[in-house]
Design a protein around this motif. Structure first.
Motif, PDB file in Angstrom:
ATOM      1  N   LEU A 211      -9.289   6.655   5.353  1.00 38.42           N
ATOM      2  CA  LEU A 211      -8.382   7.596   4.584  1.00 38.42           C
ATOM      3  C   LEU A 211      -8.406   8.835   5.593  1.00 38.42           C
ATOM      4  O   LEU A 211      -9.645   9.109   6.227  1.00 38.42           O
TER       5      LEU A 211
ATOM      6  N   CYS B 248      -4.351  13.729  -3.178  1.00 41.96           N
ATOM      7  CA  CYS B 248      -3.898  12.725  -2.646  1.00 41.96           C
ATOM      8  C   CYS B 248      -4.109  11.337  -3.415  1.00 41.96           C
ATOM      9  O   CYS B 248      -5.404  11.282  -3.931  1.00 41.96           O
TER      10      CYS B 248
ATOM     11  N   TYR C 207      -3.531   6.428   5.021  1.00 44.30           N
ATOM     12  CA  TYR C 207      -4.132   5.569   4.675  1.00 44.30           C
ATOM     13  C   TYR C 207      -4.305   4.410   5.867  1.00 44.30           C
ATOM     14  O   TYR C 207      -3.069   3.973   6.590  1.00 44.30           O
TER      15      TYR C 207
ATOM     16  N   GLN D 277       0.829  -1.162   0.016  1.00 41.79           N
ATOM     17  CA  GLN D 277       0.028  -0.093   0.172  1.00 41.79           C
ATOM     18  C   GLN D 277       0.899   1.289  -0.055  1.00 41.79           C
ATOM     19  O   GLN D 277       1.906   1.201   0.744  1.00 41.79           O
ATOM     20  N   THR D 278       0.459   2.151  -0.952  1.00 43.01           N
ATOM     21  CA  THR D 278       1.237   3.419  -0.815  1.00 43.01           C
ATOM     22  C   THR D 278       0.332   4.645  -1.082  1.00 43.01           C
ATOM     23  O   THR D 278      -0.634   4.599  -1.479  1.00 43.01           O
ATOM     24  N   VAL D 279       1.008   5.807  -0.492  1.00 43.18           N
ATOM     25  CA  VAL D 279       0.047   6.976  -0.546  1.00 43.18           C
ATOM     26  C   VAL D 279       0.936   7.955  -1.161  1.00 43.18           C
ATOM     27  O   VAL D 279       2.155   8.261  -0.765  1.00 43.18           O
ATOM     28  N   THR D 280       0.348   8.867  -2.094  1.00 41.20           N
ATOM     29  CA  THR D 280       1.194   9.846  -3.020  1.00 41.20           C
ATOM     30  C   THR D 280       0.638  11.075  -2.947  1.00 41.20           C
ATOM     31  O   THR D 280      -0.639  11.322  -2.951  1.00 41.20           O
TER      32      THR D 280
ATOM     33  N   GLY E 157       1.453   9.698   3.165  1.00 41.80           N
ATOM     34  CA  GLY E 157       2.242  10.452   2.070  1.00 41.80           C
ATOM     35  C   GLY E 157       3.404  11.192   2.687  1.00 41.80           C
ATOM     36  O   GLY E 157       3.477  11.539   3.736  1.00 41.80           O
TER      37      GLY E 157
ATOM     38  N   TYR F 195      -3.769   6.964  -3.551  1.00 33.37           N
ATOM     39  CA  TYR F 195      -3.332   5.673  -2.941  1.00 33.37           C
ATOM     40  C   TYR F 195      -3.285   4.491  -3.896  1.00 33.37           C
ATOM     41  O   TYR F 195      -4.199   4.318  -4.730  1.00 33.37           O
TER      42      TYR F 195
ATOM     43  N   CYS G 123      -1.695  13.208   3.847  1.00 31.21           N
ATOM     44  CA  CYS G 123      -2.911  12.134   3.758  1.00 31.21           C
ATOM     45  C   CYS G 123      -2.249  10.852   4.083  1.00 31.21           C
ATOM     46  O   CYS G 123      -1.128  10.632   4.091  1.00 31.21           O
TER      47      CYS G 123
ATOM     48  N   LYS H  86      -8.863   5.732  -6.675  1.00 32.24           N
ATOM     49  CA  LYS H  86      -7.999   5.904  -5.457  1.00 32.24           C
ATOM     50  C   LYS H  86      -7.807   7.095  -5.226  1.00 32.24           C
ATOM     51  O   LYS H  86      -6.335   7.472  -5.242  1.00 32.24           O
TER      52      LYS H  86
ATOM     53  N   THR I  13      -4.097   0.498  -3.099  1.00 33.78           N
ATOM     54  CA  THR I  13      -4.363  -0.743  -2.139  1.00 33.78           C
ATOM     55  C   THR I  13      -5.161  -1.848  -3.009  1.00 33.78           C
ATOM     56  O   THR I  13      -5.829  -1.548  -3.978  1.00 33.78           O
TER      57      THR I  13
END
Lengths: 117, 116
Positions: A34, A23, A94, A2-5, A108, A25, A92, A73, A27
């Motif tokens: 969130l 933001c 998750y 899982q990533t948040v950008t 993020g 993400y 941001c 997402k 997943t």
């Protein structure tokens, strides 16, 4: 994984105007949360707003609202009527929803928001 | 106390020394978390305590890092043989978990660790 950008390292807004922070993400989970957190110079993270993935309605908290697009997402934060006190780093985050455990919040890199008088 | 308390606020140490960081959660909060925030970065999860369950240590970056918590009270994060890359703000948070509800995290103001 899982990533948040957060693609905007810095943003600026005029006082009383509206600004949107982006933001996205990644997943494979369907049940998750969130968040948007604010971090002023005091370093203390403050929860701004929270969205549950199974709720289609976008969360709102006074001047803060989100645009949650589950299929895309995407989870953007809109700040209306910006105030000088809104200037801070915004993160941001998750969290998967595993039986009550929210330990592994994934953040993020943040967006630095400046508010011009 | 009224909020999550962390001490010290700032810590300067020499490379190779051990350091202990302390976190006092909000009374009654069953869950406690440690995060690391490097300069200009987001928060990295380190470790999570929930009641008397075994802690989730999956975020600890190396065996130089360890943390303890006695019951639902104070936690200490220990970094042994500190390295310059350990320089960061270490943030602690606590929350009250009820069933599956994802409760709000309350953060402390962190400890700024500088390793010279």
């Amino acid at each position: 994984a899982q990533t948040v950008t957060q693609s905007q390292p810095e943003m600026s807004v005029q006082e009383a105007e509206t600004v949107t922070l982006s933001c996205t993400y990644d997943t494979s989970e369907s049940d998750y949360y969130l968040f948007w957190y604010k971090q002023p110079p005091s370093r203390q993270m403050i929860l701004v707003i929270r969205q549950e993935a199974y709720k289609q309605q976008n969360a709102t908290e006074n001047r803060f609202s989100v645009n949650f697009q589950k299929a895309a997402k995407s989870f953007s934060l809109k700040i209306s009527d910006s105030q000088l006190g809104d200037a801070a780093m915004y993160f941001c985050a998750y969290s998967p929803n595993y039986g009550g455990s929210q330990g592994n919040l994934i953040f993020g890199k943040g967006t630095k928001l400046s508010v011009k008088p | 106390g009224a909020g999550v308390s962390q001490s010290p606020s700032n810590k300067v140490t020499e490379k190779g020394k051990d350091v202990e960081l302390r976190c006092d959660p909000i009374s009654g909060h069953t869950a406690l978390y440690w995060y690391r925030q490097r300069l200009g970065q987001g928060l990295e999860f380190l470790i999570y305590f929930q009641g008397n369950s075994a802690p989730d240590k999956s975020g600890l970056p190396s065996d130089r890092f360890s943390a303890e918590r006695t019951g639902e009270s104070v936690s200490t994060l220990t970094i042994q043989r500190t390295q310059q890359e350990d320089s960061a703000v270490y943030l602690c948070a606590s929350s009250f978990l009820f069933g599956r509800t994802n409760e709000k995290l309350f953060f402390g103001s962190g400890t700024q660790l500088s390793v010279l």
